[in-house]
Design an enzyme around this catalytic site. Structure first.
Site, PDB file in Angstrom:
ATOM      1  N   TYR A 169      -6.466   6.610   4.281  1.00 23.52           N
ATOM      2  CA  TYR A 169      -6.646   5.582   3.262  1.00 23.52           C
ATOM      3  C   TYR A 169      -5.849   4.323   3.606  1.00 23.52           C
ATOM      4  O   TYR A 169      -6.374   3.202   3.569  1.00 23.52           O
ATOM      5  CB  TYR A 169      -6.230   6.071   1.872  1.00 23.52           C
ATOM      6  CG  TYR A 169      -6.047   4.889   0.938  1.00 23.52           C
ATOM      7  CD1 TYR A 169      -7.160   4.231   0.420  1.00 23.52           C
ATOM      8  CD2 TYR A 169      -4.781   4.381   0.655  1.00 23.52           C
ATOM      9  CE1 TYR A 169      -7.015   3.105  -0.369  1.00 23.52           C
ATOM     10  CE2 TYR A 169      -4.621   3.257  -0.128  1.00 23.52           C
ATOM     11  CZ  TYR A 169      -5.744   2.618  -0.650  1.00 23.52           C
ATOM     12  OH  TYR A 169      -5.595   1.487  -1.405  1.00 23.52           O
ATOM     13  N   ASP A 201      -9.632   4.549  -2.850  1.00 27.08           N
ATOM     14  CA  ASP A 201      -8.505   5.033  -3.638  1.00 27.08           C
ATOM     15  C   ASP A 201      -9.038   5.635  -4.934  1.00 27.08           C
ATOM     16  O   ASP A 201     -10.250   5.814  -5.094  1.00 27.08           O
ATOM     17  CB  ASP A 201      -7.503   3.907  -3.900  1.00 27.08           C
ATOM     18  CG  ASP A 201      -8.052   2.817  -4.825  1.00 27.08           C
ATOM     19  OD1 ASP A 201      -9.257   2.862  -5.177  1.00 27.08           O
ATOM     20  OD2 ASP A 201      -7.274   1.924  -5.203  1.00 27.08           O
ATOM     21  N   GLU A 223       0.820  -1.208   0.000  1.00 25.19           N
ATOM     22  CA  GLU A 223       0.000   0.000   0.000  1.00 25.19           C
ATOM     23  C   GLU A 223       0.857   1.262   0.000  1.00 25.19           C
ATOM     24  O   GLU A 223       0.522   2.249  -0.658  1.00 25.19           O
ATOM     25  CB  GLU A 223      -0.962   0.001   1.198  1.00 25.19           C
ATOM     26  CG  GLU A 223      -2.098  -0.997   1.083  1.00 25.19           C
ATOM     27  CD  GLU A 223      -3.023  -0.718  -0.091  1.00 25.19           C
ATOM     28  OE1 GLU A 223      -3.100   0.444  -0.540  1.00 25.19           O
ATOM     29  OE2 GLU A 223      -3.676  -1.665  -0.569  1.00 25.19           O
TER      30      GLU A 223
END
Length: 357
Positions: A132, A150, A49
């Site tokens: 996020y 996203d 990520e």
């Protein structure tokens, strides 16, 4: 969505599609394995990520393989030398991510016994983890019903609900819509299904609506606006800055390089000494008193907020000159691949100049 469609139908459609069409990615546990009880490694989820922030899957795969081969656990990464990690990151861009990667690995190792926390509040306290990333780790690694949004998911939500508000102003609305669709069951697979849908079918240009599992309830598809969404507020033109990079080599083959300060652009990375980067031509700032020769051509590179044009000057040093910036790196330890992209462009342009041969 049309009024007669319900939230579970979106999740059910996406999970059914994902069970068949899930992408094979090096950091991902397949839906079949996950159904059998195999849970993802939070370290690999976190690493992927961080790497994927503002970067494509195609660009990340090789970096991910190199990092996990060299540092297979968060403890191994925490014990790594800063320069080694920055060198492996070179070329991936957004170098603050690499600095925060090390900070986070060390906090997880020293303060959490090498285990990533599963809840959002504690994840948000870790270096380099924002809303996020915390949601993505919570959902994908721990199957918590977090709302993951996203760029791909923003696009899917904008089209599914025919949201005409342009980004970035639409972000709160799109997040609320995404939250309404997030299921309690299999939230990690669901989040990844939306990511895959946006990457393979609901693409920025030319969405393949005929293959989309949500097309029957997609308002943008029904209204013929899918290709136009999400709308975006036009960005101001990027300014152009100018600078000079100084490439010097000592008689024994050593290169004069400097490690940039941790804070600021390209922080912590190796690079060539140079001038400031300014919209007007900056004052010369060679790192040593030498016969500096400008070379033909220039380096052009684009950062997030500006374009850069670099002139290159080269010199051969005998090692006796006082050097005001940088240190000599022996040729057997200098790896051009450790340089960030803009610095490697400068090296590639100048490397065959007779002065540096």
């Amino acid at each position: 969505m049309r009024d007669d469609d319900t939230t579970p139908s979106v999740a059910a459609a996406m999970l059914g599609w994902y069970d068949i069409h899930a992408r094979e990615l090096p950091w991902r546990v397949s839906p079949e394995d996950r159904a059998a009880g195999v849970m993802p490694d939070p370290y690999r989820v976190w690493l992927s990520e961080i790497m994927l922030q503002q970067t494509t899957v195609a660009a990340v795969k090789d970096y991910f393989h190199r990092f996990t081969s060299r540092w297979p656990t968060v403890q191994a990464l925490a014990a790594a030398e800063d320069g080694d990690v920055m060198g492996e990151w070179a070329g991936l861009g957004y170098y603050a991510r690499a600095r925060n990667l090390l900070k986070c690995a060390r906090v997880v190792t020293t303060e959490h016994d090498g285990l990533f926390p599963s809840d959002r509040a504690r994840l948000l306290k870790l270096p380099g983890i924002g809303p996020y990333t915390a949601a993505a780790i919570g959902a994908i690694a721990f199957d918590r019903p977090e709302t993951v949004v996203d760029g791909n998911i923003e696009r899917v939500m904008a089209r599914l609900h025919d949201v005409q508000t342009p980004l970035p102003a639409a972000k709160p609305e799109l997040t609320a819509l995404a939250e309404a669709h997030t299921p309690a069951a299999r939230p990690g697979d669901y989040a990844q299904s939306l990511m895959d849908l946006g990457a393979t079918i609901c693409t920025p240009r030319g969405p393949v609506c005929a293959l989309c599992p949500l097309n029957s309830g997609c308002l943008a598809h029904a209204n013929g606006t899918a290709a136009e969404l999400p709308r975006k507020t036009p960005k101001a033109p990027k300014p152009t800055r100018h600078g000079t990079a100084y490439l010097a080599r000592r008689a024994d083959g050593a290169w004069l390089l400097e490690r940039r300060p941790d804070r600021g652009l390209l922080g912590g990375m190796l690079g060539w000494p140079g001038t400031d980067w300014a919209e007007a031509a900056p004052e010369p700032a060679p790192p040593a008193n030498a016969d500096w020769q400008p070379i033909a051509g220039e380096v052009r590179h684009t950062f997030t907020h500006f374009h850069l044009i670099l002139r290159i000057e080269v010199a051969r040093l005998d090692g006796s000159e006082p050097v005001t910036r940088g240190e000599y790196l022996p040729p057997d330890t200098f790896r051009p691949s450790d340089l960030p992209t803009v610095m490697r462009k400068a090296f590639d342009l100048a490397r065959h100049h007779p002065v540096l041969g």
